[in-house]
Scaffold this active site. Structure first.
Site, PDB file in Angstrom:
ATOM      1  N   ASP A 132      30.305  25.606  19.568  1.00 17.35           N
ATOM      2  CA  ASP A 132      31.748  25.821  19.447  1.00 17.35           C
ATOM      3  C   ASP A 132      32.111  27.301  19.608  1.00 17.35           C
ATOM      4  O   ASP A 132      31.345  28.171  19.210  1.00 17.35           O
ATOM      5  CB  ASP A 132      32.209  25.316  18.076  1.00 17.35           C
ATOM      6  CG  ASP A 132      33.680  24.982  18.066  1.00 17.35           C
ATOM      7  OD1 ASP A 132      34.326  25.029  19.131  1.00 17.35           O
ATOM      8  OD2 ASP A 132      34.197  24.679  16.971  1.00 17.35           O
ATOM      9  N   HIS A 173      33.403  28.545  28.744  1.00 12.37           N
ATOM     10  CA  HIS A 173      32.418  27.462  28.877  1.00 12.37           C
ATOM     11  C   HIS A 173      31.262  27.899  29.782  1.00 12.37           C
ATOM     12  O   HIS A 173      30.106  27.594  29.520  1.00 12.37           O
ATOM     13  CB  HIS A 173      33.094  26.202  29.445  1.00 12.37           C
ATOM     14  CG  HIS A 173      34.122  25.612  28.520  1.00 12.37           C
ATOM     15  ND1 HIS A 173      33.873  25.413  27.183  1.00 12.37           N
ATOM     16  CD2 HIS A 173      35.396  25.196  28.731  1.00 12.37           C
ATOM     17  CE1 HIS A 173      34.951  24.884  26.613  1.00 12.37           C
ATOM     18  NE2 HIS A 173      35.889  24.749  27.529  1.00 12.37           N
ATOM     19  N   ARG A 196      41.299  16.811  25.929  1.00 13.51           N
ATOM     20  CA  ARG A 196      41.594  18.127  26.495  1.00 13.51           C
ATOM     21  C   ARG A 196      42.240  17.976  27.876  1.00 13.51           C
ATOM     22  O   ARG A 196      42.135  16.928  28.506  1.00 13.51           O
ATOM     23  CB  ARG A 196      40.312  18.946  26.602  1.00 13.51           C
ATOM     24  CG  ARG A 196      39.746  19.258  25.241  1.00 13.51           C
ATOM     25  CD  ARG A 196      38.565  20.196  25.308  1.00 13.51           C
ATOM     26  NE  ARG A 196      38.103  20.483  23.957  1.00 13.51           N
ATOM     27  CZ  ARG A 196      37.464  21.578  23.601  1.00 13.51           C
ATOM     28  NH1 ARG A 196      37.204  22.511  24.498  1.00 13.51           N
ATOM     29  NH2 ARG A 196      37.079  21.754  22.349  1.00 13.51           N
ATOM     30  N   LEU A 222       9.096  20.580  23.561  1.00 15.89           N
ATOM     31  CA  LEU A 222      10.408  20.554  22.896  1.00 15.89           C
ATOM     32  C   LEU A 222      11.268  19.470  23.535  1.00 15.89           C
ATOM     33  O   LEU A 222      11.337  19.363  24.759  1.00 15.89           O
ATOM     34  CB  LEU A 222      11.119  21.915  23.076  1.00 15.89           C
ATOM     35  CG  LEU A 222      12.591  21.976  22.654  1.00 15.89           C
ATOM     36  CD1 LEU A 222      12.731  21.938  21.133  1.00 15.89           C
ATOM     37  CD2 LEU A 222      13.269  23.221  23.201  1.00 15.89           C
TER      38      LEU A 222
END
Ligand code: IPE
Ligand code: MG
Length: 221
Positions: A2, A19, A53, A113
């Site tokens: 965020d 972004h 959005r 991972l």
């Protein structure tokens, strides 16, 4: 992840530039997680509520996702990263679905991972989809009883451990429909840092703080 919009607004830039910068912040953090021996990193990239959005922003986010996968999948694969997705994938644009399927397949053997991308993800949506899938698996005419263990196996996160640490960037103190079931005993770390400024050093700080916590899981420690 965020704070992208605020990061851009503070610089007088369009939100979409935030972004873009947010996507750039991701790779160093993923690599640091792999280096530190963290097994699973789940990033909240797009929520079931983010569709509200403006359309150009949603389209830009979907475009950035495809760009990120096209640009980084090979390197992530070389780092031993396995890409996975949680969320209502069928609700994503077909281009994003295709890019994700390819990235997941290409990184299938990564064993260092798991990079879990939460896309079109909402915890309530996940829970309802899980229960409905479970119901469909039950023989007709019985009155089945759902248990915690069985429900966990029907969630998008099936097979993954519950998170130890939740990092919330940009100072917001709310969960925003993220992994509500799985974070029952997760330690929460809130940082004012906006996501595009988040980096490996900040990750290490969050982990150091986590290491100072005493986890009791409802017991007395
Ligand atoms: C990124 O940050 C979250 C995504 C949906 C990708 P925001 O776009 O929510 O940034 P703020 O909250 O407006 O700063
Ligand atoms: Mg936000």
């Amino acid at each position: 992840m965020d704070g992208n919009g605020r990061w851009a607004q503070r610089r007088g830039l369009p939100r979409i530039m935030g972004h873009r910068q947010g996507v750039l912040a991701l790779k160093p953090v993923v690599k640091e997680c792999a280096r530190l021996g963290i097994e699973v990193l789940t990033v909240y990239a797009f929520s079931t509520e983010n569709w509200t959005r403006p359309k150009p922003e949603v389209e830009a986010l979907m475009g950035l996702l495809c760009e990120f996968l096209a640009r980084e999948t090979r390197e992530l694969q070389a780092e031993g990263v396995s890409i996975r997705v949680i969320g209502d994938v069928a609700g994503l644009p077909l281009s994003a679905q295709a890019a994700l399927a390819e990235a997941v397949a290409q990184t299938r053997d990564g064993s260092r991972l798991i990079l879990n991308l939460a896309l079109n993800y909402g915890a309530r949506n996940e829970l309802v989809r899980a229960v409905n899938r479970w119901l469909q698996d039950q023989p007709p005419g019985v009155r089945p009883v759902l248990t915690e263990a069985v429900l966990s196996r029907y969630l998008d996160t099936a097979g993954l451990p519950d998170p130890d640490l939740l990092i919330r960037s940009s100072g917001e103190e709310r969960l925003s429909n993220f992994l509500l079931w799985q974070i029952a005993y997760t330690e929460i770390y809130v940082t004012k840092t906006l996501w595009p400024d988040f980096n490996p050093e900040e990750l290490r700080q969050a982990i150091a703080e986590y290491q100072r916590r005493q986890r009791r899981f409802g017991g007395i420690g």
